[in-house]
Design a protein around this motif. Structure first.
Motif, PDB file in Angstrom:
ATOM      1  N   PHE A  46       0.907  -1.192  -0.023  1.00  0.00           N
ATOM      2  CA  PHE A  46      -0.052   0.088  -0.059  1.00  0.00           C
ATOM      3  C   PHE A  46       0.835   0.980  -0.007  1.00  0.00           C
ATOM      4  O   PHE A  46       0.772   2.325  -1.084  1.00  0.00           O
ATOM      5  CB  PHE A  46      -0.940   0.118   1.152  1.00  0.00           C
ATOM      6  N   LEU A  47       1.671   1.375   0.942  1.00  0.00           N
ATOM      7  CA  LEU A  47       2.661   2.475   1.178  1.00  0.00           C
ATOM      8  C   LEU A  47       3.562   2.752  -0.315  1.00  0.00           C
ATOM      9  O   LEU A  47       3.816   3.781  -0.543  1.00  0.00           O
ATOM     10  CB  LEU A  47       3.466   2.198   2.376  1.00  0.00           C
ATOM     11  N   HIS A  48       4.013   1.713  -0.766  1.00  0.00           N
ATOM     12  CA  HIS A  48       4.887   1.801  -2.195  1.00  0.00           C
ATOM     13  C   HIS A  48       3.794   1.961  -3.300  1.00  0.00           C
ATOM     14  O   HIS A  48       4.726   1.802  -4.516  1.00  0.00           O
ATOM     15  CB  HIS A  48       5.829   0.797  -2.305  1.00  0.00           C
ATOM     16  N   ARG A  49       2.723   1.556  -3.218  1.00  0.00           N
ATOM     17  CA  ARG A  49       1.487   1.743  -4.185  1.00  0.00           C
ATOM     18  C   ARG A  49       1.813   0.605  -5.269  1.00  0.00           C
ATOM     19  O   ARG A  49       2.023   1.141  -6.558  1.00  0.00           O
ATOM     20  CB  ARG A  49       1.570   2.916  -5.099  1.00  0.00           C
ATOM     21  N   GLN A  50       1.955  -0.485  -4.799  1.00  0.00           N
ATOM     22  CA  GLN A  50       2.329  -1.596  -5.596  1.00  0.00           C
ATOM     23  C   GLN A  50       1.083  -2.682  -5.778  1.00  0.00           C
ATOM     24  O   GLN A  50       0.167  -2.805  -4.902  1.00  0.00           O
ATOM     25  CB  GLN A  50       3.280  -2.534  -4.986  1.00  0.00           C
ATOM     26  N   ALA A  54      -1.796   0.484  -6.377  1.00  0.00           N
ATOM     27  CA  ALA A  54      -1.260   1.347  -7.372  1.00  0.00           C
ATOM     28  C   ALA A  54      -1.839   2.716  -7.139  1.00  0.00           C
ATOM     29  O   ALA A  54      -0.894   3.689  -7.337  1.00  0.00           O
ATOM     30  CB  ALA A  54      -1.255   0.789  -8.792  1.00  0.00           C
ATOM     31  N   LYS A  55      -2.917   2.868  -7.010  1.00  0.00           N
ATOM     32  CA  LYS A  55      -3.544   4.252  -7.060  1.00  0.00           C
ATOM     33  C   LYS A  55      -3.850   4.420  -5.440  1.00  0.00           C
ATOM     34  O   LYS A  55      -4.514   5.647  -5.036  1.00  0.00           O
ATOM     35  CB  LYS A  55      -4.735   4.178  -7.555  1.00  0.00           C
ATOM     36  N   ALA A  56      -3.159   3.920  -4.558  1.00  0.00           N
ATOM     37  CA  ALA A  56      -3.476   4.354  -2.971  1.00  0.00           C
ATOM     38  C   ALA A  56      -2.781   5.703  -2.874  1.00  0.00           C
ATOM     39  O   ALA A  56      -1.863   6.045  -3.156  1.00  0.00           O
ATOM     40  CB  ALA A  56      -2.774   3.337  -2.313  1.00  0.00           C
ATOM     41  N   PRO A  57      -3.791   6.528  -1.836  1.00  0.00           N
ATOM     42  CA  PRO A  57      -3.126   7.675  -1.413  1.00  0.00           C
ATOM     43  C   PRO A  57      -2.127   7.659  -0.487  1.00  0.00           C
ATOM     44  O   PRO A  57      -2.024   6.579   0.274  1.00  0.00           O
ATOM     45  CB  PRO A  57      -4.332   8.313  -1.020  1.00  0.00           C
ATOM     46  N   ARG A  58      -1.274   8.503  -0.349  1.00  0.00           N
ATOM     47  CA  ARG A  58      -0.307   8.391   0.761  1.00  0.00           C
ATOM     48  C   ARG A  58      -1.135   8.902   2.194  1.00  0.00           C
ATOM     49  O   ARG A  58      -1.777   9.843   2.315  1.00  0.00           O
ATOM     50  CB  ARG A  58       0.568   9.657   0.363  1.00  0.00           C
TER      51      ARG A  58
END
Length: 144
Positions: A46-50, A54-58
């Protein structure tokens, strides 16, 4: 002026604790969006948007359990605080462990806060309300 949406990443494998956290945050007077992952591997994705994230917010704040399958909270904490792109995100350890060794290790690894979860439903709800009040009304959180 309306407050911007606050994104919180809850890393928790206990469905009951997820439900209580969501309910308490739903009653908050701030616009909080709770993202939930069930283990440390998924948290780092989630944190690396993988992958599916991929579209996860920070997230503006991370609530991190220590005792999880696949990758524990201490390991996740170390990875977050070692990553220049992630280390500014405040991490609140929210766990059942009251072990002095766990508390010390969490702070040595730069946790911003350590809270032992109460087992009582009402006490746990009050802890979430207190986190909400402190982190979302008193503290200025970093943005991306």
């Amino acid at each position: 002026m309306k407050q911007p949406l606050t994104h919180v990443l809850l890393v928790e494998d206990n469905p009951t604790d997820v439900m209580i956290t969501q309910e308490a945050l739903d009653n908050a007077k701030v616009d909080v969006f709770l993202h939930v992952v069930e283990n440390g591997v998924e948290a780092m994705a989630f944190l690396h948007r993988q992958g599916i994230h991929a579209k996860a917010p920070r997230p503006n704040l991370i609530l991190l359990d220590l005792n999880m399958p696949r990758k524990g909270g201490q390991e996740v904490l170390v990875e977050i605080k070692a990553d220049e792109a992630l280390r500014s995100i405040p991490v609140v350890i929210l766990t059942t462990s009251k072990s002095d060794a766990d508390v010390l290790k969490a702070y040595e690894c730069h946790a911003n806060c350590y809270i032992a979860k109460p087992v009582d439903f009402e006490a746990f709800t009050e802890v979430i309300r207190t986190i909400q009040k402190f982190w979302f009304t008193m503290v200025t959180l970093p943005t991306e």
